[in-house]
Design an enzyme around this catalytic site. Structure first.
Site, mmCIF file in Angstrom:
data_model
loop_
_atom_site.group_PDB
_atom_site.id
_atom_site.type_symbol
_atom_site.label_atom_id
_atom_site.label_comp_id
_atom_site.label_asym_id
_atom_site.label_seq_id
_atom_site.Cartn_x
_atom_site.Cartn_y
_atom_site.Cartn_z
ATOM 1 N N TYR A 115 12.057 -5.020 -5.937
ATOM 2 C CA TYR A 115 10.947 -4.949 -6.876
ATOM 3 C C TYR A 115 9.990 -3.780 -6.650
ATOM 4 O O TYR A 115 9.579 -3.111 -7.582
ATOM 5 C CB TYR A 115 10.132 -6.253 -6.810
ATOM 6 C CG TYR A 115 8.817 -6.159 -7.544
ATOM 7 C CD1 TYR A 115 8.779 -6.206 -8.933
ATOM 8 C CD2 TYR A 115 7.623 -5.971 -6.857
ATOM 9 C CE1 TYR A 115 7.581 -6.086 -9.624
ATOM 10 C CE2 TYR A 115 6.418 -5.853 -7.538
ATOM 11 C CZ TYR A 115 6.397 -5.914 -8.912
ATOM 12 O OH TYR A 115 5.230 -5.782 -9.594
ATOM 13 N N ASN A 152 0.299 1.268 5.808
ATOM 14 C CA ASN A 152 0.924 0.329 4.881
ATOM 15 C C ASN A 152 1.540 -0.765 5.741
ATOM 16 O O ASN A 152 2.254 -0.472 6.690
ATOM 17 C CB ASN A 152 2.014 1.043 4.068
ATOM 18 C CG ASN A 152 2.853 0.092 3.237
ATOM 19 O OD1 ASN A 152 4.021 0.338 3.004
ATOM 20 N ND2 ASN A 152 2.287 -1.011 2.784
ATOM 21 N N GLY A 153 1.231 -1.997 5.409
ATOM 22 C CA GLY A 153 1.790 -3.105 6.166
ATOM 23 C C GLY A 153 0.770 -4.202 6.325
ATOM 24 O O GLY A 153 -0.208 -4.265 5.573
ATOM 25 N N GLY A 206 -0.225 0.254 -5.149
ATOM 26 C CA GLY A 206 -1.541 -0.342 -4.987
ATOM 27 C C GLY A 206 -2.508 0.210 -6.004
ATOM 28 O O GLY A 206 -2.627 1.434 -6.141
ATOM 29 N N CYS A 212 0.855 -1.173 0.000
ATOM 30 C CA CYS A 212 0.000 0.000 0.000
ATOM 31 C C CYS A 212 0.890 1.221 0.000
ATOM 32 O O CYS A 212 2.085 1.116 0.242
ATOM 33 C CB CYS A 212 -0.864 0.052 1.259
ATOM 34 S SG CYS A 212 -2.074 -1.265 1.355
HETATM 35 P P1 AMP Z 1 5.685 -14.987 -11.664
HETATM 36 O O1 AMP Z 1 5.291 -14.789 -13.084
HETATM 37 O O2 AMP Z 1 4.561 -15.511 -10.832
HETATM 38 O O3 AMP Z 1 6.940 -15.802 -11.518
HETATM 39 O O4 AMP Z 1 5.989 -13.540 -11.059
HETATM 40 C C1 AMP Z 1 7.200 -12.922 -11.317
HETATM 41 C C2 AMP Z 1 7.007 -11.581 -11.937
HETATM 42 O O5 AMP Z 1 6.093 -10.807 -11.170
HETATM 43 C C3 AMP Z 1 8.310 -10.817 -11.973
HETATM 44 O O6 AMP Z 1 8.516 -10.409 -13.301
HETATM 45 C C4 AMP Z 1 8.153 -9.654 -11.037
HETATM 46 O O7 AMP Z 1 8.531 -8.447 -11.663
HETATM 47 C C5 AMP Z 1 6.704 -9.624 -10.650
HETATM 48 N N1 AMP Z 1 6.502 -9.691 -9.180
HETATM 49 C C6 AMP Z 1 7.248 -10.262 -8.252
HETATM 50 N N2 AMP Z 1 6.715 -10.131 -7.031
HETATM 51 C C7 AMP Z 1 5.575 -9.472 -7.194
HETATM 52 C C8 AMP Z 1 4.557 -9.033 -6.304
HETATM 53 N N3 AMP Z 1 4.610 -9.262 -5.003
HETATM 54 N N4 AMP Z 1 3.524 -8.378 -6.848
HETATM 55 C C9 AMP Z 1 3.460 -8.153 -8.145
HETATM 56 N N5 AMP Z 1 4.381 -8.529 -9.036
HETATM 57 C C10 AMP Z 1 5.434 -9.192 -8.579
#
Ligand code: AMP
Length: 478
Positions: free
Chosen positions: A252, A100-101, A28, A2
Site C-alpha cells: 500500500y 521514519n519509523g 505523510g 513518514c
Molecule cells: P478501511 O476503509 O478502514 O477498511 O481502510 C481501507 C482503505 O484504506 C484501503 O482502501 C486502503 O487503500 C487504505 N489504507 C489501508 N491502510 C492504510 C493506512 N495505514 N493508512 C491509510 N490508508 C490505508
C-alpha cells in the site's frame, strides 16, 4: 508513516530537499520540515502539506549546502507542531535529525534520558529520544580523535538501546551528514549520488526527481557518514540473522515507481495480482469485468484480469482533492468522505458481474461504501478481492494502524466480513501468496506483523499494551 531526505550538496540544498519532499508527500501529510546548516542551523517546520508549509520567503532563509527534510504522519506523539520534525540539539555538537519509523520502548528511554542524563525533551516525538540518545552516547565516546570511530561507537549504543524501527538522517554541524537504519531494516532508506553530492531518501523515487543516481539501500544496522570533505565512510554496526523490511510498504504505502531493498514496488503489485488471481480461480469467480480501486490497486487488478482472462476497466473515479479518508476522526465522517472520493462509471458497471480489487481492508469502511456504490450503479453481482491477507495486528513500526480493536478481521470471520460489507464474494490474498509475490524469488523475510502478529523485534506483550493504550489516549486528544 513518514518520509525523510538528507542532502550534502554544493549550493543551497533547500530547493532539492523541497522537491524531494513533494515526491514523498504520500508518506505523510500532517506536517513538513526542513533544517539546513551553514554557520548556523536554519529550521522551518509547520503543519500541513509541503506546499502549505514552505514559501519563497521561508525557503530563502534556509541557507546552506547541507540539510535534511521530513514529512510526517503521526504514529506516536500528538500530531501537534511540537512533534513535527526535524529536531536538533546543541550538545555535545549541533546535531539535527529526522526519522521514519516508530520506537517501541519510547517511554522507558524517555525516562532514562530525563532521570539519568537530565535531558529535557520538548515534544512527544520519538526522534527526539533517538537524537538525545545519540547525543549522550557521542559525548561518552568522544575520546578518540577519529570522529567516524566515535560516531560508530555512539550509533552502536543507539542500536543497543532503541527498539523498534528507525531509518534516520542527520547533520552534525561542521562535521558532516549521516544516515543509519535499524538492525532489522524495517523502514526503507536509500542512498544516491550526483557528482560530488550525496543524498539519502526514504524512497528511490526522490533520486529520479532530482537526477541523482540511486547507489543502493542503506543496509540494516549500517551507519553511513559523509564527512565535511565529502569523504564517504560506512560501517555495518549490527547484523541480525535476517532483515525484515515492512511488507505493507509494497502492498500500500510506497510509490509504485520506487525500488525498495532491491524489489520494484510496481512489479511486486503486479505479482500480488497474479497470486490473487489464482485465489479467484480457486473460488471459480467468473466476473464480466475487473475494476481497481484507484490508485494503489491498479497494478494488481491488471494482473488479476490477465489471470481470469477478463477485461480490466476504470470503473471507479477518484476525486484527488478529497483528503485521506483514513485519518478522519469519526466513522461517520469517514463514510461521507469515501462517497465524495469515489464515483462509479455507470456504463462499465450496469448489468455486469463486477470484481473490485483493493489493496486492503482495515475497518471495512471503504469496502462497504464501494459495494453500495456499485450496487446503486446496478451491478449484477459484486465480488471483492484484496491484495493482502486480513489485517489483524497493530503496526508498532510506523504504519498508521492503531489498535487491535480497529481491525474488522480481528473481530469477525471472513464470511461475516463479506456479509457486513455486502459483497457477493470476498477473496483475500494468502500470507504465502503475499510473501511469494512481494519477494519475487529475491527475498523470503519481511515484517508481516500486521497480518501474523509476529514482530521481528520481539516486542513484549506489556509494551504492546502500553503502545495501544497511549494510542487510544492520543486519538481521543486529536
Ligand atoms: P478501511 O476503509 O478502514 O477498511 O481502510 C481501507 C482503505 O484504506 C484501503 O482502501 C486502503 O487503500 C487504505 N489504507 C489501508 N491502510 C492504510 C493506512 N495505514 N493508512 C491509510 N490508508 C490505508
Amino acid at each position: 508513516m513518514c518520509g525523510v531526505i538528507g542532502i550534502y550538496g554544493n549550493d543551497n540544498v533547500v530547493y532539492e530537499i523541497y522537491e524531494g519532499l513533494i515526491a514523498l508527500q504520500h508518506r505523510g501529510q500532517d506536517s513538513a520540515g526542513i533544517i539546513t546548516y551553514n554557520e548556523m542551523f536554519h529550521l522551518k517546520k509547520g503543519m500541513g502539506l509541503v506546499n502549505n508549509v514552505f514559501n519563497e520567503k521561508n525557503i530563502a532563509r534556509l541557507q546552506g549546502n547541507i540539510g535534511i527534510g521530513h514529512v510526517r504522519y503521526p504514529t506516536s506523539g500528538f500530531g501537534s507542531l511540537e512533534d513535527a520534525q526535524p529536531f536538533y540539539i546543541n550538545y555535545p555538537f549541533g546535531i539535527a535529525m529526522a526519522h521514519n519509523g516508530n520506537i517501541t520502548n519510547y517511554y522507558e528511554l524517555r525516562e532514562l534520558l530525563e532521570k539519568k542524563f537530565f535531558r529535557k525533551l520538548t515534544s512527544y516525538s520519538d526522534v527526539e529520544v533517538i537524537l538525545n540518545m545519540l547525543g549522550v552516547a557521542l559525548e561518552k565516546h568522544l575520546k578518540s580523535n577519529n570522529f567516524f570511530k566515535s560516531l560508530c561507537l555512539a550509533t552502536k549504543e543507539v542500536f543497543k538501546y532503541v527498539k523498534g524501527s528507525y531509518s534516520v538522517v542527520g547533520i552534525i554541524a561542521d562535521y558532516g551528514i549521516f544516515a543509519f537504519r535499524d538492525p532489522y531494516g524495517i523502514k526503507p532508506l536509500s542512498f544516491g549520488k550526483k557528482n560530488n553530492c550525496y543524498a539519502f531518501a526514504s524512497e528511490s523515487v526522490v533520486f529520479d526527481m532530482l537526477d541523482y543516481s540511486f547507489v543502493r539501500d542503506v543496509y540494516p544496522g549500517e551507519l553511513i557518514f559523509i564527512d565535511k570533505n565529502k569523504k564517504f565512510h560506512s560501517k555495518r554496526l549490527k547484523r541480525e540473522k535476517y532483515s525484515y523490511p515492512c511488507i505493507f510498504e509494497y502492498v500500500y504505502f510506497a510509490r509504485p515507481d520506487s525500488i525498495i531493498d532491491g524489489i520494484g514496488v510496481y512489479e511486486a503489485r503486479l505479482r500480488l495480482g497474479e497470486e490473487l488471481g489464482k485465489e479467484c480461480l480457486k473460488e471459480n469467480l467468473k466476473p464480466d469485468v475487473v475494476i481497481p480501486v484507484p490508485d494503489t490497486a491498479r497494478a494488481a487488478a491488471f494482473s488479476v484480469s490477465k489471470v481470469l482472462k477478463v477485461d480490466c476497466k476504470e470503473g471507479l473515479i477518484k476525486n484527488r482533492y478529497i483528503p485521506r479518508t483514513f485519518i478522519m476522526p469519526t466513522q461517520k465522517e469517514r463514510e461521507i468522505k469515501v462517497k465524495q472520493k469515489l464515483n462509479p462509471i455507470k456504463s462499465e458497471i450496469e448489468n455486469k458481474k463486477v470484481l473490485v480489487v483493493d489493496d486492503s481492508i482495515v475497518r471495512g469502511t471503504t469496502s462497504k461504501e464501494i459495494v453500495a456504490l456499485l450496487r446503486k450503479a446496478k451491478a449484477k453481482e459484486v465480488y471483492l478481492a484484496i491484495t493482502c491477507p486480513p489485517l489483524r495486528f497493530p503496526c508498532v513500526y510506523g504504519i498508521d494502524m492503531m489498535t487491535r480493536g480497529e481491525f474488522i478481521a480481528k473481530k469477525y470471520s471472513i464470511e461475516k466480513i463479506r456479509m457486513m460489507i455486502g459483497a457477493d464474494k470476498l477473496i483475500y490474498q494468502t500470507i504465502e501468496g503475499l510473501i511469494k509475490a512481494v519477494g519475487g524469488g529475491k527475498r523470503e523475510h519481511f515484517c508481516t506483523a500486521c497480518f501474523t502478529g509476529i514482530y521481528p523485534t520481539k516486542i513484549k506483550k506489556k509494551e504492546l499494551e502500553k503502545i495501544e493504550k497511549e494510542r487510544i489516549k492520543q486519538k481521543i486528544t486529536l
